[in-house]
Structures are given as C-alpha cells and as structure tokens.
Design a protein around this motif. Structure first.
Motif, PDB file in Angstrom:
ATOM      1  N   TYR A 171       1.424 -11.290   5.394  1.00 50.79           N
ATOM      2  CA  TYR A 171       1.926  -9.934   5.596  1.00 50.79           C
ATOM      3  C   TYR A 171       2.692  -9.523   4.337  1.00 50.79           C
ATOM      4  CZ  TYR A 171       0.617  -9.369  10.474  1.00 50.79           C
ATOM      5  OH  TYR A 171      -0.105  -9.203  11.636  1.00 50.79           O
ATOM      6  N   ILE A 172       2.155  -8.531   3.637  1.00 44.57           N
ATOM      7  CA  ILE A 172       2.777  -8.056   2.405  1.00 44.57           C
ATOM      8  C   ILE A 172       4.001  -7.214   2.757  1.00 44.57           C
ATOM      9  CG2 ILE A 172       2.446  -6.719   0.294  1.00 44.57           C
ATOM     10  CD1 ILE A 172       0.772  -9.258   0.430  1.00 44.57           C
ATOM     11  N   CYS A 173       5.158  -7.618   2.230  1.00 43.60           N
ATOM     12  CA  CYS A 173       6.423  -6.965   2.591  1.00 43.60           C
ATOM     13  C   CYS A 173       7.089  -6.370   1.356  1.00 43.60           C
ATOM     14  CB  CYS A 173       7.375  -7.969   3.232  1.00 43.60           C
ATOM     15  SG  CYS A 173       6.727  -8.764   4.715  1.00 43.60           S
ATOM     16  N   PRO A 174       7.203  -5.050   1.286  1.00 41.65           N
ATOM     17  CA  PRO A 174       7.986  -4.447   0.202  1.00 41.65           C
ATOM     18  C   PRO A 174       9.453  -4.852   0.325  1.00 41.65           C
ATOM     19  CG  PRO A 174       6.623  -2.813   1.336  1.00 41.65           C
ATOM     20  CD  PRO A 174       6.605  -4.049   2.170  1.00 41.65           C
ATOM     21  N   ALA A 175      10.185  -4.709  -0.742  1.00 41.72           N
ATOM     22  CA  ALA A 175      11.603  -5.061  -0.718  1.00 41.72           C
ATOM     23  C   ALA A 175      12.345  -4.217   0.314  1.00 41.72           C
ATOM     24  CB  ALA A 175      12.211  -4.854  -2.105  1.00 41.72           C
ATOM     25  N   HIS A 176      13.130  -4.883   1.146  1.00 41.77           N
ATOM     26  CA  HIS A 176      14.013  -4.242   2.126  1.00 41.77           C
ATOM     27  C   HIS A 176      13.253  -3.398   3.153  1.00 41.77           C
ATOM     28  CE1 HIS A 176      16.979  -5.546  -0.751  1.00 41.77           C
ATOM     29  NE2 HIS A 176      16.469  -4.756  -1.673  1.00 41.77           N
ATOM     30  N   ASP A 177      12.015  -3.768   3.422  1.00 40.23           N
ATOM     31  CA  ASP A 177      11.205  -3.029   4.398  1.00 40.23           C
ATOM     32  C   ASP A 177      11.091  -3.852   5.676  1.00 40.23           C
ATOM     33  OD1 ASP A 177       9.431  -1.325   5.670  1.00 40.23           O
ATOM     34  OD2 ASP A 177       7.684  -2.273   4.765  1.00 40.23           O
ATOM     35  N   GLN A 251     -12.560 -15.451   2.248  1.00 42.59           N
ATOM     36  CA  GLN A 251     -11.738 -14.391   2.826  1.00 42.59           C
ATOM     37  C   GLN A 251     -11.212 -14.768   4.202  1.00 42.59           C
ATOM     38  OE1 GLN A 251     -13.177 -10.359   2.272  1.00 42.59           O
ATOM     39  NE2 GLN A 251     -12.514  -9.810   4.331  1.00 42.59           N
ATOM     40  N   LEU A 252     -12.012 -15.488   4.984  1.00 40.89           N
ATOM     41  CA  LEU A 252     -11.577 -15.891   6.317  1.00 40.89           C
ATOM     42  C   LEU A 252     -10.445 -16.911   6.273  1.00 40.89           C
ATOM     43  CD1 LEU A 252     -14.909 -16.175   8.345  1.00 40.89           C
ATOM     44  CD2 LEU A 252     -13.080 -14.501   8.649  1.00 40.89           C
ATOM     45  N   SER A 253     -10.300 -17.586   5.142  1.00 42.25           N
ATOM     46  CA  SER A 253      -9.240 -18.587   5.016  1.00 42.25           C
ATOM     47  C   SER A 253      -7.937 -17.989   4.513  1.00 42.25           C
ATOM     48  CB  SER A 253      -9.683 -19.713   4.073  1.00 42.25           C
ATOM     49  OG  SER A 253     -10.790 -20.401   4.610  1.00 42.25           O
ATOM     50  N   LEU A 254      -8.004 -16.783   3.969  1.00 41.03           N
ATOM     51  CA  LEU A 254      -6.797 -16.087   3.521  1.00 41.03           C
ATOM     52  C   LEU A 254      -6.969 -14.598   3.780  1.00 41.03           C
ATOM     53  CD1 LEU A 254      -4.103 -15.672   2.188  1.00 41.03           C
ATOM     54  CD2 LEU A 254      -5.195 -15.873  -0.049  1.00 41.03           C
ATOM     55  N   CYS A 255      -6.342 -14.116   4.835  1.00 37.19           N
ATOM     56  CA  CYS A 255      -6.382 -12.694   5.172  1.00 37.19           C
ATOM     57  C   CYS A 255      -5.057 -12.048   4.780  1.00 37.19           C
ATOM     58  CB  CYS A 255      -6.649 -12.501   6.659  1.00 37.19           C
ATOM     59  SG  CYS A 255      -8.303 -13.034   7.166  1.00 37.19           S
ATOM     60  N   ILE A 256      -5.136 -10.793   4.390  1.00 40.05           N
ATOM     61  CA  ILE A 256      -3.970 -10.088   3.853  1.00 40.05           C
ATOM     62  C   ILE A 256      -3.770  -8.786   4.614  1.00 40.05           C
ATOM     63  CG2 ILE A 256      -2.997  -9.008   1.786  1.00 40.05           C
ATOM     64  CD1 ILE A 256      -4.994 -10.942   0.224  1.00 40.05           C
ATOM     65  N   VAL A 257      -2.546  -8.560   5.063  1.00 41.19           N
ATOM     66  CA  VAL A 257      -2.204  -7.328   5.771  1.00 41.19           C
ATOM     67  C   VAL A 257      -1.169  -6.571   4.953  1.00 41.19           C
ATOM     68  CG1 VAL A 257      -1.216  -6.307   7.854  1.00 41.19           C
ATOM     69  CG2 VAL A 257      -2.661  -8.342   8.030  1.00 41.19           C
ATOM     70  N   TYR A 258      -1.511  -5.337   4.623  1.00 41.04           N
ATOM     71  CA  TYR A 258      -0.571  -4.489   3.888  1.00 41.04           C
ATOM     72  C   TYR A 258      -0.573  -3.096   4.498  1.00 41.04           C
ATOM     73  CZ  TYR A 258       1.073  -1.225   0.359  1.00 41.04           C
ATOM     74  OH  TYR A 258       1.722  -0.196  -0.277  1.00 41.04           O
ATOM     75  N   LEU A 259       0.586  -2.653   4.972  1.00 39.27           N
ATOM     76  CA  LEU A 259       0.738  -1.306   5.514  1.00 39.27           C
ATOM     77  C   LEU A 259       0.957  -0.335   4.360  1.00 39.27           C
ATOM     78  CD1 LEU A 259       3.122  -1.906   8.547  1.00 39.27           C
ATOM     79  CD2 LEU A 259       0.683  -1.431   8.620  1.00 39.27           C
ATOM     80  N   GLN A 260       0.052   0.601   4.193  1.00 41.06           N
ATOM     81  CA  GLN A 260       0.147   1.509   3.058  1.00 41.06           C
ATOM     82  C   GLN A 260       1.066   2.698   3.311  1.00 41.06           C
ATOM     83  OE1 GLN A 260      -3.943   2.410   1.980  1.00 41.06           O
ATOM     84  NE2 GLN A 260      -3.953   0.704   0.560  1.00 41.06           N
ATOM     85  N   GLN A 261       1.499   2.878   4.537  1.00 42.55           N
ATOM     86  CA  GLN A 261       2.384   4.001   4.808  1.00 42.55           C
ATOM     87  C   GLN A 261       3.813   3.655   4.410  1.00 42.55           C
ATOM     88  OE1 GLN A 261       1.389   3.855   9.064  1.00 42.55           O
ATOM     89  NE2 GLN A 261       3.566   3.649   9.462  1.00 42.55           N
ATOM     90  N   PRO A 262       4.548   4.616   3.836  1.00 40.76           N
ATOM     91  CA  PRO A 262       5.918   4.341   3.387  1.00 40.76           C
ATOM     92  C   PRO A 262       6.864   4.131   4.562  1.00 40.76           C
ATOM     93  CG  PRO A 262       5.422   6.683   3.187  1.00 40.76           C
ATOM     94  CD  PRO A 262       4.135   6.001   3.578  1.00 40.76           C
ATOM     95  N   THR A 263       7.888   3.341   4.327  1.00 44.19           N
ATOM     96  CA  THR A 263       8.888   3.112   5.354  1.00 44.19           C
ATOM     97  C   THR A 263       9.901   4.253   5.369  1.00 44.19           C
ATOM     98  OG1 THR A 263      10.464   1.500   6.219  1.00 44.19           O
ATOM     99  CG2 THR A 263      10.463   1.849   3.844  1.00 44.19           C
ATOM    100  N   SER A 264      10.713   4.292   6.402  1.00 44.16           N
ATOM    101  CA  SER A 264      11.791   5.268   6.483  1.00 44.16           C
ATOM    102  C   SER A 264      12.810   4.994   5.378  1.00 44.16           C
ATOM    103  CB  SER A 264      12.467   5.168   7.857  1.00 44.16           C
ATOM    104  OG  SER A 264      13.750   5.730   7.836  1.00 44.16           O
ATOM    105  N   LEU A 265      13.165   6.031   4.619  1.00 44.44           N
ATOM    106  CA  LEU A 265      14.134   5.857   3.540  1.00 44.44           C
ATOM    107  C   LEU A 265      15.490   5.414   4.079  1.00 44.44           C
ATOM    108  CD1 LEU A 265      13.321   8.911   1.229  1.00 44.44           C
ATOM    109  CD2 LEU A 265      12.698   6.516   0.903  1.00 44.44           C
ATOM    110  N   LEU A 266      15.860   5.957   5.239  1.00 49.23           N
ATOM    111  CA  LEU A 266      17.132   5.567   5.844  1.00 49.23           C
ATOM    112  C   LEU A 266      17.093   4.102   6.259  1.00 49.23           C
ATOM    113  CD1 LEU A 266      19.934   6.248   6.863  1.00 49.23           C
ATOM    114  CD2 LEU A 266      18.900   7.127   8.980  1.00 49.23           C
ATOM    115  N   LEU A 267      15.970   3.698   6.849  1.00 50.96           N
ATOM    116  CA  LEU A 267      15.819   2.308   7.278  1.00 50.96           C
ATOM    117  C   LEU A 267      15.843   1.366   6.081  1.00 50.96           C
ATOM    118  CD1 LEU A 267      15.380   0.591   9.805  1.00 50.96           C
ATOM    119  CD2 LEU A 267      12.925   0.926   9.533  1.00 50.96           C
ATOM    120  N   LYS A 268      15.189   1.786   5.010  1.00 45.57           N
ATOM    121  CA  LYS A 268      15.171   0.965   3.798  1.00 45.57           C
ATOM    122  C   LYS A 268      16.566   0.877   3.186  1.00 45.57           C
ATOM    123  CE  LYS A 268      12.255   0.168  -0.233  1.00 45.57           C
ATOM    124  NZ  LYS A 268      11.083   0.637  -0.992  1.00 45.57           N
TER     125      LYS A 268
END
Length: 316
Positions: A171-177, A251-268
């Motif tokens: 799960y790809i995680c942006p900083a402070h998201d 690909q089946l041995s390494l799957c990647i999930v990345y949410l392309q929608q931006p997070t809430s600025l307040l939440l971040k």
C-alpha cells in the motif's frame, strides 16, 4: 550482475552524466565538452512520463546494467526506498541505487528548468551544460566510486526470492496520509468495527516518509506492507512497478495499491502535527478520528474491490 540506478530530479542531467562517465561514454579524467555531453543518451531530454521510469543507458565492461531515474522532489531518500524494497526481496546486492543530486548547482537547476520545463532549449541548454561542466569532477568521483565498488563486490546474477511461496501487497502511503492506512486496515480486517479501526489507525506510528516500510500482517495469502512514498507517491508507485519488472518479479507476487485521489488537507495537517509532537491522545487524536470517520464507508467498498481483484488476479 548489478543493476545500477543513477537518480536525480529529472533523470536528464546529473544522473545521465554520471551514467555516461560510468560507462565510458564520457571521459573520466577530464571535463567533457559540449558535443560529448549531448552525445550521451537522454542528456537534456525530458518528458513528464519519464519521471519514475527506469531508462536503460548501457552495460559497463563488467556486465552491470546502468539505468537513470527521474524522481522529481523525492530527494536522496530514493536510495533508501529502492534499497529497502530490494532487501525485502533478497536483491539488496543486485539493485544499486545512486543519488546524483548533491553536485547539482544553481546553473543546472535554472538551465534545466528553462530548457526542459519551459522548452526554451536555445536559452536553457547552454546554461545547464555550463553548470554540468562545473559539477563534472564531482559526478566523475561518484561514478568512479560506484564502479570501484561493483568491481570489488560483484553482485549475484539474480534475486534469491522463493516465488510463488511468498506474495506481497504494497500500500503506497504519501507522507502523513492516513487514508491509505485506513484502506490497508480494512483489507487486513474487513469485519473490524469503525471505532476499533479508528483507534488502530491513530495508534500507528507510521509517517509515510520515503523509504519507510511497515509490515501489517497477512491476508488473502499476501503479506501486507505499508510503503512510505513521501512527497511523490505517484512517482514512487511508478518506480516500484519498474523495479518489479527489473527484478523479474511476477505481478501476482507483488501487487501495488496506490490511491490517486488527494487526501484532506486538514487531515494531512493534523497528521503532520501529530508526528511532529509524537502525540497519541488528546484533541488531535479526537479530531483525526472525527475526520477519518467520514471516509470509512467508502474505504470499505474500495477494500472489497481490491480483495476481489486480488483473488481474480487482475489487481494492478
């Protein structure tokens, strides 16, 4: 053989120059002239899609493959990011990332921006070339050190990961998201209650800074990891897919999930403040839970889609 990855902001100047020196395309004992610099593949050539893409430059005399990578603002921790991923797959000796941003000077930045960013090639290219010549001795030193290292310690010919016995889901995680953490938590435990989920999220000490990894557990026969992608999650997700191909991991041995929608600025902002203060309770925790609660139902639906796609072999 090693796969050497020289990386810089755009993958067009310092990384390409260092790669050219490493391969002997450019001279090692003197500063290259303008024609020699322009003769190196990809020098001062840029397209936005190249960020996060590994571009092959050539093989050195030892048989090692040399690539360049544009990472935008990901910074020197890209080396840590690539190294940690490679170590996870027992490829730490084979993948050799090298940061070339240290010698970059203002002339290279200004010239590169004019030439590549604004497409004012006739104005920017002479400036970036002049800046490259100033930085050249430092880039030559970097390339010489890398060549010496791989010659002294040759890498194994291939990774030793036992496939398909182990499977990974990143799960790809942006900083402070926190939204990526929310989704990963629901994947790990889809039946968890809202309050328990929110308590779990706010108790996690994971900042999402580039290069950080955190194992969450196992679900659907996959080992779930949070992967910190810092300020450039899209670029790092692309880089991760490129690295997967480079390491010949199915690909089946390494799957990647990345949410392309931006997070809430307040939440971040709250996440940044909590990490800065190392706060696990009080008003900030309460406010973070309050904001996260509004995202839970949608993330439950997304987690279900991800789990279904994973089982059907169509994720990523």
């Amino acid at each position: 053989m090693a796969k050497i990855i020289y990386h810089c902001y755009g993958g067009s100047h310092s990384s390409v120059t260092a790669a050219g020196i490493h391969l002997g395309i450019l001279p090692r004992k003197r500063v290259a002239n303008t024609a020699e610099l322009l003769g190196v593949p990809y020098y001062d050539e840029y397209q936005p899609v190249t960020h996060g893409r590994l571009r092959f430059i050539g093989r050195d005399v030892l048989g090692n493959e040399v690539f360049v990578l544009g990472k935008r603002t990901a910074g020197p921790d890209t080396t840590i990011f690539l190294h940690n991923i490679a170590e996870l797959f027992d490829c730490g000796e084979e993948i050799y990332p090298v940061d070339t941003t240290f010698p970059v000077n203002p002339l290279m930045v200004i010239g590169g921006f004019l030439s590549r960013g604004l497409n004012l090639v006739s104005l920017g290219r002479p400036i970036v070339i002049y800046g490259t010549k100033i930085a050249y001795p430092f880039l030559a030193e970097i390339a010489a050190d890398v060549f010496k290292t791989v010659k002294k310690n040759p890498a194994p010919s291939r990774c030793t990961l036992s496939l398909p016995e182990r499977r990974f889901l990143f799960y790809i995680c942006p900083a402070h998201d926190r939204l990526s953490l929310l989704l990963a938590g629901l994947h790990l435990n889809p039946d968890i209650g809202d309050l328990e989920l929110l308590n779990w999220i706010t108790s996690l000490e994971f900042s999402g800074e580039l290069g950080t990894l955190q194992y969450l557990g196992k679900a659907d026969n996959y080992e779930l990891y949070l992967v910190g992608a810092g300020r450039e999650p899209e670029i790092m997700a692309r880089t991760l897919r490129e690295t997967r191909t480079l390491m010949k991991i199915p690909q089946l041995s390494l799957c990647i999930v990345y949410l392309q929608q931006p997070t809430s600025l307040l939440l971040k902002g709250i996440g940044k403040l909590r990490n800065f203060l190392s706060s696990k309770s009080g008003v900030l925790c309460w406010l973070e839970k309050l904001l996260l609660r509004g995202f839970v139902e949608k993330r439950r639906q997304e987690a279900y889609v991800i789990k279904t796609s994973l089982l059907e072999g169509i994720l990523d």
